[in-house]
Design a protein around this motif. Structure first.
Motif, mmCIF file in Angstrom:
data_model
loop_
_atom_site.group_PDB
_atom_site.id
_atom_site.type_symbol
_atom_site.label_atom_id
_atom_site.label_comp_id
_atom_site.label_asym_id
_atom_site.label_seq_id
_atom_site.Cartn_x
_atom_site.Cartn_y
_atom_site.Cartn_z
ATOM 1 N N ALA A 147 0.809 -1.223 0.000
ATOM 2 C CA ALA A 147 0.000 0.000 0.000
ATOM 3 C C ALA A 147 0.839 1.269 0.000
ATOM 4 N N ARG A 148 2.135 1.130 0.220
ATOM 5 C CA ARG A 148 2.963 2.311 0.401
ATOM 6 C C ARG A 148 2.858 3.315 -0.760
ATOM 7 N N GLY A 149 2.600 4.555 -0.412
ATOM 8 C CA GLY A 149 2.561 5.614 -1.413
ATOM 9 C C GLY A 149 1.282 5.683 -2.220
ATOM 10 N N ARG A 151 -1.859 6.163 -1.080
ATOM 11 C CA ARG A 151 -3.003 6.704 -0.355
ATOM 12 C C ARG A 151 -3.801 7.708 -1.177
ATOM 13 N N MET B 9 -7.059 2.866 4.327
ATOM 14 C CA MET B 9 -5.611 2.889 4.307
ATOM 15 C C MET B 9 -5.157 3.402 5.654
ATOM 16 N N ARG B 11 -3.104 4.838 8.393
ATOM 17 C CA ARG B 11 -1.933 5.682 8.345
ATOM 18 C C ARG B 11 -1.083 5.337 9.566
ATOM 19 N N PHE B 161 10.949 0.294 4.729
ATOM 20 C CA PHE B 161 10.505 1.545 4.141
ATOM 21 C C PHE B 161 11.597 2.150 3.247
ATOM 22 N N ARG B 215 12.041 10.762 -3.335
ATOM 23 C CA ARG B 215 10.931 9.823 -3.169
ATOM 24 C C ARG B 215 10.752 9.494 -1.678
ATOM 25 N N PHE B 216 11.863 9.192 -1.019
ATOM 26 C CA PHE B 216 11.773 8.813 0.403
ATOM 27 C C PHE B 216 11.274 9.974 1.247
ATOM 28 N N ASP B 219 7.659 10.323 0.750
ATOM 29 C CA ASP B 219 6.944 9.210 1.388
ATOM 30 C C ASP B 219 6.902 9.355 2.900
ATOM 31 N N GLN B 222 4.306 11.908 3.597
ATOM 32 C CA GLN B 222 2.928 11.474 3.345
ATOM 33 C C GLN B 222 2.493 10.351 4.254
ATOM 34 N N GLN B 223 3.353 9.342 4.348
ATOM 35 C CA GLN B 223 2.918 8.141 5.053
ATOM 36 C C GLN B 223 2.937 8.306 6.566
#
Lengths: 659, 278
Positions: A147-149, A151, B9, B11, B161, B215-216, B219, B222-223
């Motif tokens: 599911a990563r990224g 959302r 989803m 979080r 991750f 990207r990291f 992420d 966001q995550q």
């Protein structure tokens, strides 16, 4: 607690049927492992069938139906393997795709296959599919594992496997699984099981359609040939879209009930293999080469005592290891010493490489260097070679235990008939022969005859022991002017097995004799030069060094001796050779990006040198354009020596050597 | 058949909610001035960092960016001005105290333990979260063992991750630069920070490594919902990643706003293109 899934009564002929059977007969045995967050997680067959059922029912809930094509995009993840059975249980057809391919390549396959669903590993793969969604008119739904990224994505037609399994479990709770099981029980062996796209090194990829019968019979034969049972373990690390992976880690695993282990990531395969120590292992020669190099480099750094011990026992293993493995008679003293070696050297070495429990290992795809092959065999590892194709559900020929040669691919596999066509091309007929190419009847007709014989496109012959030998792609095989067979790749491979030779290009089709270009391996030869106080300032200087030439001459002479021992090949012994003054390079268009020589391009570019090989001159001045890494072009000039070689009389003495 | 497929989803907000709503001030610096003897490193700077955003601090060499980060994480103590973090005005604090409060950082020059493995380096990031004292951890049984397992699980999530499974056991000193930077980010993440300070996370990287790192960072933001303040020289990266940018020059703030506003700010253009100072 997973509820046990009950199997139907009859003999299974599809993989979902095998899944139900395995849940019953091996319910408590481990079916799959996956290293996740640093820990190996496992599923028993009962748990696995429970997961697949939830997944399958969930897919049904979002509209997957019989006959739909389902793309499976990603690396070796448990849930992607479950997707095969989950789709097949509904009568849908999985189409695994190479995860590394770029969006355009993938678009061709997905479009050609007309996929309705795409099951992707992660965001990267979902993005690829989404980027070409306009072109894919049949695609309804995309499903993802990680599911990563994801959302902020629009989830109208995008679902996580978690959510799908949840929906599946809800369906199970409300409606039960009777209908699902009935659908599985109704599955027949002649139905289309999977479509595998060939990698497409020649032209556009073709979708090979394989039925359940093709795969189940091949898997059953493969398992009985090597005695594989539910007690075996395999590491799943090769691309899902490749037929070998599909047969070894899906078909054979379901039929035999053995355990499939998925590594943590592509980069951790080596350490994961060490932890799992698979009992059944497959790898292309490159993997074995790299492992051996890693071992040798470490041994070079080891202390003198260890190094002496290693050298001593490896010499012993080379002498008696293979005979012991083949069950031949070996003296008691040698056996005892080999036992001691196992304790001190071979055992720890095998442990290091993750081969401690390996019972059967295969290498295929390319020719493996005899030295490398013997190294592993002498350690007591049952490494064998096989020859297969997607169109055959892998198995065409394989080496039976105890009849292992470094240069053959063994006898026809069980139920496989092989014949050599007039042209020298290998043809086969077996229960594994594919149904046809998807939406490409013309290619099907070209490949498969009306009575089910399949053209392999490879040239080969049977040796006097009845072992098949593959020499080259059929279209590359030519003839010398005296009529003897000329197989360039066969000769080049023999040369390239020497670490000092990086590349070789053989010429001879339509000529009087065979002549070769050689490329030295700068690492190996440079190392030799350092040890022997040979000074050089450039690649070119080293390549043209007289001592290097003598070294190459020895290698070529040895190859000629080998060739002379083979009836078919003796005519194409190497008459003249030269060492190229520059390294063949993909940047100059001489090699493909996958490091294969581009024969016709090289023939054009080095036409003056080829001419010199055949006009009898002993040296030739050349100018060659090179492309530097930053794209600039330059010229290098050199005077290249050409050496004559002695050709030996043919051992079999049927044909005159072309002296 | 109409089965609804739910997509919740979840979080993973690592640190428990601190009561600050997304988009409100997480950190506020007011009229900060910092000098070393006669050298004025920072003069009267004020700006805020809102929860959940990526805030870039840019400026030419010597503009005072790193000094600003050092002030935020308590390494330097400004002579004037106030810092408010999570609604509380901060007194003179030491870096380890700010670390406990939820500020983690990476360094311009990598500051990892070279001889320790990736795993151990990231584990050190968990030290501020340890509940049991040294005595218990020395015994390493019962509660301490359970706690260690929890920490290890958290670290494994970070390893997953950042996609560094393959170097889990490799000593950090043997890793290439780009990977070391990633491990350092991992160590900062292990502290489950509310505010993550990144000092030139992409310095010395090639294009591919920069893309990975961007990207990291996105992420993480966001995550985990982590607020990020970063110093970076690559303007392409800054403009793409950040929600708001503050521009410093000679210790003063000369611009503050969205990337577009900053890009069109005359003072900023002058500072970067160079205008003679009298």
């Amino acid at each position: 607690m997973p509820t046990p899934v009950q199997a139907g009564a009859s003999v299974p002929c599809t993989f979902p049927q095998y899944l139900l059977l395995n849940a019953q007969r091996f319910g408590a045995r481990t079916a799959m492992r996956h290293k996740d967050h640093g820990v190996w997680k496992s599923w028993t067959w009962a748990e696995l069938s429970d997961e697949v059922r939830a997944f399958s029912l969930g897919l049904k809930a979002i509209g997957l139906k019989s006959g739909d094509k389902v793309a499976i995009v990603g690396h070796n993840r448990p849930r992607l393997y479950w997707a095969f059975a989950a789709a097949q249980a509904l009568g849908a057809v999985p189409v695994p795709v190479y995860a590394d391919s770029v969006a355009e390549e993938m678009a061709y396959v997905l479009d050609h296959a007309g996929v309705h669903f795409a099951i992707c590993q992660d965001q990267e793969q979902v993005d690829k599919v989404l980027s070409m969604v306009d072109k894919l008119t049949d695609l309804h739904k995309i499903v993802y594992d990680e599911a990563r990224g994801m959302r902020d994505y629009d989830h109208t037609n995008l679902h996580s496997i978690d959510a799908i399994e949840r929906a599946g479990r809800e369906m199970l709770a409300s409606d039960g699984d009777a209908a699902w099981k009935e659908e599985i029980a109704a599955g027949t062996g002649d139905a289309l099981a999977v479509m595998l796209y060939t990698s497409g090194t020649t032209g556009k990829p073709k979708g090979v359609m394989l039925s359940f019968d093709n795969l189940v019979v091949s898997a059953r034969n493969g398992n009985s040939f090597d005695g594989l049972t539910e007690k075996d373990t395999i590491l799943a690390y090769l691309p899902l879209a490749w037929v070998g992976d599909h047969v070894f880690t899906y078909a054979q695993a379901y039929v035999a009930g053995y355990c499939v282990c998925c590594p943590e990531s592509a980069e951790t395969v080596d350490s994961d293999r060490r932890e799992i120590a698979p009992s059944y292992f497959f790898a292309p020669p490159r993997v074995f080469e790299n492992l051996l190099t890693a071992v040798m480099v470490r041994m070079e750094d080891a202390g003198p005592t260890k190094k002496r011990m290693f050298d001593h026992f490896m010499a012993h293993a080379r002498r008696v290891g293979e005979p012991i493995l083949n069950g031949e008679s070996v003296g008691l003293w040698d056996r005892l010493k080999y036992g001691l070696g196992e304790l001190l050297v071979y055992g720890p070495l095998k442990n290091r490489m993750g081969f401690t429990r390996m019972r059967v290992g295969y290498t295929a795809g390319e020719a493996i260097g005899p030295e490398i092959f013997r190294f592993y065999r002498s350690l007591g590892l049952n490494l064998k070679q096989l020859y297969g194709q997607t169109e055959a559900s892998v198995y065409i020929s394989a080496q039976p235990d105890g009849e292992i040669r470094a240069d053959t691919v063994g006898r026809p596999s069980p139920d496989v008939e092989i014949q050599i066509a007039e042209s020298g091309e290998v043809m086969y007929r077996s229960p594994g022969v594919f149904l046809g190419y998807y939406r490409n009847d013309e290619a099907t007709r070209d490949t498969k005859t009306h009575d089910n014989w399949v053209h392999t496109g490879d040239a080969g012959f049977f040796d006097h022991e009845g072992h098949l030998k593959i020499i080259d792609r059929a279209k590359d095989v030519g003839k010398l002017n005296d009529g003897s067979l000329f197989a360039p790749k066969y000769i080049e491979n023999k040369l390239k097995f020497y670490p000092n030779i990086k590349e070789a290009v053989a010429f001879g089709d339509g000529r009087d004799f065979c002549a070769v270009f050689l490329n030295i391996d700068l690492t190996a030869v440079g190392n030799w030069a350092e040890r022997n106080n040979v000074s050089y300032a450039s690649y070119q200087e080293l390549a043209q060094h007289p001592q290097v030439y003598s070294m190459m001459e020895e290698h070529v002479a040895q190859v000629n001796r080998d060739l002379a021992g083979e009836d078919m090949m003796a005519g194409s012994q190497i008459a003249r050779f030269l060492v190229l003054h520059k390294e063949l390079d993909a940047d100059d268009g001489e090699l493909t990006r996958t490091q294969k020589v581009r024969r016709s391009f090289i023939a054009e570019r080095y036409a003056p040198l080829i001419e010199a090989l055949y006009d009898g001159s002993t040296e030739k001045y050349v100018e060659t354009e090179v492309t530097f890494e930053d794209g600039r072009k330059g010229k290098i000039t050199a005077t290249v020596d050409i050496r004559d070689m002695k050709r030996l009389p043919v051992a079999g003495a049927q044909k005159e050597a072309a002296e | 058949m109409n089965v609804h497929v739910r997509e919740d989803m979840e979080r993973h907000v690592l640190r428990a909610d601190d009561g600050i709503v997304m988009g409100e001030d997480l950190l506020k610096v007011d009229h900060i001035s910092l000098s070393f003897g006669g050298v004025k490193a920072i003069t009267d700077i004020s700006f805020d960092i809102k929860k959940g955003e990526i805030r870039a601090i840019i400026g030419p060499n010597g503009a005072g960016k790193t000094s600003m980060l050092n002030v935020i994480n308590g390494f330097y103590h400004p002579q004037e001005g106030t810092i408010t973090f999570r609604g509380k005005r901060r007194r003179r604090v030491r870096p380890y105290e700010t670390a406990r409060e939820g500020i983690a950082r990476t360094f311009q020059n990598i500051a990892l333990f070279k001889g320790m493995s990736t795993l151990d380096n990231i584990m050190t990031g968990r030290i501020t979260l340890q509940k049991r004292n040294m005595f218990w951890h020395g015994l390493w049984t019962g509660p301490a063992e359970r706690e260690e397992i929890e920490h290890r699980e958290a670290v494994e999530r970070i390893i997953d991750f950042l996609e560094i499974e393959h170097i889990r056991k490799t000593p950090v000193g043997r890793l290439p630069y780009g990977l070391q930077k990633r491990v350092e980010l991992g160590r900062a993440l292990a502290a489950e920070p509310a505010l993550l300070l990144l000092d030139e996370p992409m310095a010395g990287m090639n294009l591919e490594e920069k893309e990975d790192m961007s990207r990291f960072i996105l992420d993480v933001n966001q995550q985990y919902g982590t607020t990020i303040a970063l110093i970076e020289h690559d303007m392409g990266v800054v403009m793409d990643l950040s929600d708001r940018v503050v521009v410093l020059d000679y210790g003063r703030k000369i611009g503050d706003g969205t990337p577009d506003e900053v890009r069109n700010n005359k003072d900023v253009i002058d500072a970067y293109l160079g205008v003679p100072h009298e």
